[in-house]
Write a protein that holds these residues in place. Structure first.
Motif, PDB file in Angstrom:
ATOM      1  N   MET A   1       0.810  -1.213   0.000  1.00 55.60           N
ATOM      2  CA  MET A   1       0.000   0.000   0.000  1.00 55.60           C
ATOM      3  C   MET A   1       0.851   1.274   0.000  1.00 55.60           C
ATOM      4  N   ALA A   2       2.187   1.106   0.090  1.00 55.98           N
ATOM      5  CA  ALA A   2       3.099   2.253  -0.011  1.00 55.98           C
ATOM      6  C   ALA A   2       3.673   2.387  -1.417  1.00 55.98           C
ATOM      7  N   ARG A   3       3.230   1.537  -2.338  1.00 59.18           N
ATOM      8  CA  ARG A   3       3.704   1.631  -3.725  1.00 59.18           C
ATOM      9  C   ARG A   3       2.938   2.743  -4.430  1.00 59.18           C
ATOM     10  N   ILE A   4       3.673   3.767  -4.847  1.00 57.92           N
ATOM     11  CA  ILE A   4       3.076   4.977  -5.414  1.00 57.92           C
ATOM     12  C   ILE A   4       3.766   5.289  -6.739  1.00 57.92           C
ATOM     13  N   PRO A   5       3.020   5.646  -7.781  1.00 55.80           N
ATOM     14  CA  PRO A   5       3.660   6.008  -9.054  1.00 55.80           C
ATOM     15  C   PRO A   5       4.525   7.260  -8.922  1.00 55.80           C
ATOM     16  N   ASP A   6       5.572   7.326  -9.704  1.00 56.65           N
ATOM     17  CA  ASP A   6       6.446   8.495  -9.702  1.00 56.65           C
ATOM     18  C   ASP A   6       5.654   9.755 -10.050  1.00 56.65           C
ATOM     19  N   GLY A   7       5.905  10.815  -9.286  1.00 60.87           N
ATOM     20  CA  GLY A   7       5.269  12.103  -9.562  1.00 60.87           C
ATOM     21  C   GLY A   7       3.916  12.295  -8.925  1.00 60.87           C
ATOM     22  N   ALA A   8       3.400  11.272  -8.248  1.00 62.00           N
ATOM     23  CA  ALA A   8       2.084  11.391  -7.615  1.00 62.00           C
ATOM     24  C   ALA A   8       2.211  12.084  -6.263  1.00 62.00           C
ATOM     25  N   THR A   9       1.132  12.723  -5.823  1.00 57.86           N
ATOM     26  CA  THR A   9       1.056  13.293  -4.477  1.00 57.86           C
ATOM     27  C   THR A   9       0.103  12.446  -3.648  1.00 57.86           C
ATOM     28  N   LEU A  10       0.396  12.322  -2.365  1.00 54.49           N
ATOM     29  CA  LEU A  10      -0.408  11.459  -1.511  1.00 54.49           C
ATOM     30  C   LEU A  10      -1.723  12.121  -1.116  1.00 54.49           C
ATOM     31  N   ILE A  11      -2.752  11.298  -0.949  1.00 57.01           N
ATOM     32  CA  ILE A  11      -4.043  11.727  -0.406  1.00 57.01           C
ATOM     33  C   ILE A  11      -4.151  11.163   1.004  1.00 57.01           C
ATOM     34  N   ASP A  12      -4.403  12.032   1.954  1.00 53.77           N
ATOM     35  CA  ASP A  12      -4.460  11.627   3.353  1.00 53.77           C
ATOM     36  C   ASP A  12      -5.598  10.644   3.609  1.00 53.77           C
TER      37      ASP A  12
ATOM     38  N   PRO B   1      -2.406   5.575   2.259  1.00 51.07           N
ATOM     39  CA  PRO B   1      -2.775   6.750   1.469  1.00 51.07           C
ATOM     40  C   PRO B   1      -3.332   6.412   0.099  1.00 51.07           C
ATOM     41  N   GLY B   2      -4.155   7.307  -0.408  1.00 50.08           N
ATOM     42  CA  GLY B   2      -4.451   7.326  -1.818  1.00 50.08           C
ATOM     43  C   GLY B   2      -3.418   8.215  -2.486  1.00 50.08           C
ATOM     44  N   PHE B   3      -3.637   8.516  -3.774  1.00 53.95           N
ATOM     45  CA  PHE B   3      -2.702   9.426  -4.433  1.00 53.95           C
ATOM     46  C   PHE B   3      -3.361  10.106  -5.622  1.00 53.95           C
ATOM     47  N   THR B   4      -2.779  11.234  -6.008  1.00 51.77           N
ATOM     48  CA  THR B   4      -3.225  11.982  -7.177  1.00 51.77           C
ATOM     49  C   THR B   4      -2.104  11.982  -8.198  1.00 51.77           C
ATOM     50  N   LEU B   5      -2.417  11.593  -9.428  1.00 56.15           N
ATOM     51  CA  LEU B   5      -1.465  11.638 -10.532  1.00 56.15           C
ATOM     52  C   LEU B   5      -2.126  12.365 -11.691  1.00 56.15           C
ATOM     53  N   GLU B   6      -1.540  13.493 -12.063  1.00 59.17           N
ATOM     54  CA  GLU B   6      -2.130  14.389 -13.048  1.00 59.17           C
ATOM     55  C   GLU B   6      -3.552  14.751 -12.603  1.00 59.17           C
ATOM     56  N   ASN B   7      -4.570  14.429 -13.370  1.00 61.58           N
ATOM     57  CA  ASN B   7      -5.926  14.810 -12.975  1.00 61.58           C
ATOM     58  C   ASN B   7      -6.741  13.635 -12.436  1.00 61.58           C
ATOM     59  N   VAL B   8      -6.053  12.586 -11.994  1.00 69.49           N
ATOM     60  CA  VAL B   8      -6.730  11.381 -11.501  1.00 69.49           C
ATOM     61  C   VAL B   8      -6.452  11.221 -10.011  1.00 69.49           C
TER      62      VAL B   8
END
Length: 250
Positions: free
Chosen positions: A127-138, A145-152
């Motif tokens: 659950m800590a695997r995050i795509p490069d350039g994404a920001t975390l969602i609390d 965490p969730g995450f935001t990548l571009e507009n997703v």
């Protein structure tokens, strides 16, 4: 049912629901209803919802299509610790990004599991695997965490967590004026009201008009819903609607 797309331009959004359990009927999706209501209050028009299985190709194709068509996309489901939680990898593939365990996400999980006395094992570390350039969602509910990548915006499927993540993301989005609505019940068939309703819609091109048929107490009728961002215009349209159908029920 008539087309009730708002004529007034608002920022647009789509939702992608991911999970075999939704498509099989084992789980009833509550997140769409919550998201639609929150976006409406924020002045963002939810224009499309898709449901796809836990299949990488289906997720990638849907993300690419929706991200290119709408201002914002919300996903739900598939970011947990099990083998079938493949959303993060699919999002990374959709945008051509690498993915791996990120230290800030690892730190969030490590602190959470230390507090709860549980082990941050290999499965939970997924659950800590995050795509490069994404920001975390609390995630104030379960930490992952969730995450935001571009507009997703990529979120959990568990309703309580999804709702908390939506609350975190919405303040970061630019909305329009909240969409207002009023309704009137007309006890006539849609075939009888279609002509006058079409003329009224042409008279108020900045508003949207929806007709939703139903039967109450053995009487066929339709609930006409008028939507728009200008309260005075909605009021004016409702007055004209009531004049056209004086037998209508508020």
């Amino acid at each position: 049912m008539t087309d009730d797309r708002p004529a007034t331009a608002l920022p647009t959004a789509a939702m992608l629901v991911i999970g075999d359990e939704i498509l099989s009927g084992r789980t009833r999706d509550a997140n769409m209803h919550h998201l639609a209501g929150e976006l409406t209050k924020h002045g963002i028009a939810l224009r499309e919802v898709r449901v796809v299985p836990d299949e990488p190709a289906a997720i990638v194709a849907a993300v690419r299509a929706l991200a290119g068509a709408y201002d914002t996309v919300f996903t739900s489901g598939g970011i947990g610790p099990t083998h079938d939680d493949i959303t993060a990898d699919a999002i990374a593939e959709a945008f051509g990004r690498a993915i791996g365990v990120r230290e800030d996400a690892r730190a969030v999980l490590a602190a959470h599991y230390e507090r709860t006395g549980l082990e941050l094992n290999e499965a939970r570390l997924r659950m800590a695997r995050i795509p490069d350039g994404a920001t975390l969602i609390d995630n104030p509910v379960s930490a992952a965490p969730g995450f935001t990548l571009e507009n997703v915006h990529v979120m959990a499927g568990v309703p309580a967590i999804f709702e908390a993540m939506v609350a975190s993301v919405l303040p970061t989005l630019t909305g329009g004026r909240p969409l207002l609505s009023q309704s009137l019940r007309v006890e006539r068939g849609e075939g009888d009201i279609a002509g006058p309703l079409g003329e009224l819609a042409a008279e108020f091109p900045d508003l949207s008009f929806g007709s939703y048929p139903s039967q109450r107490g053995g009487v066929f009728g339709a609930t006409v819903v008028v939507r728009g961002v200008d309260g005075q215009r909605v009021d004016a349209a409702m007055q004209r609607l009531a004049a056209l159908f004086p037998e209508a029920l508020a």
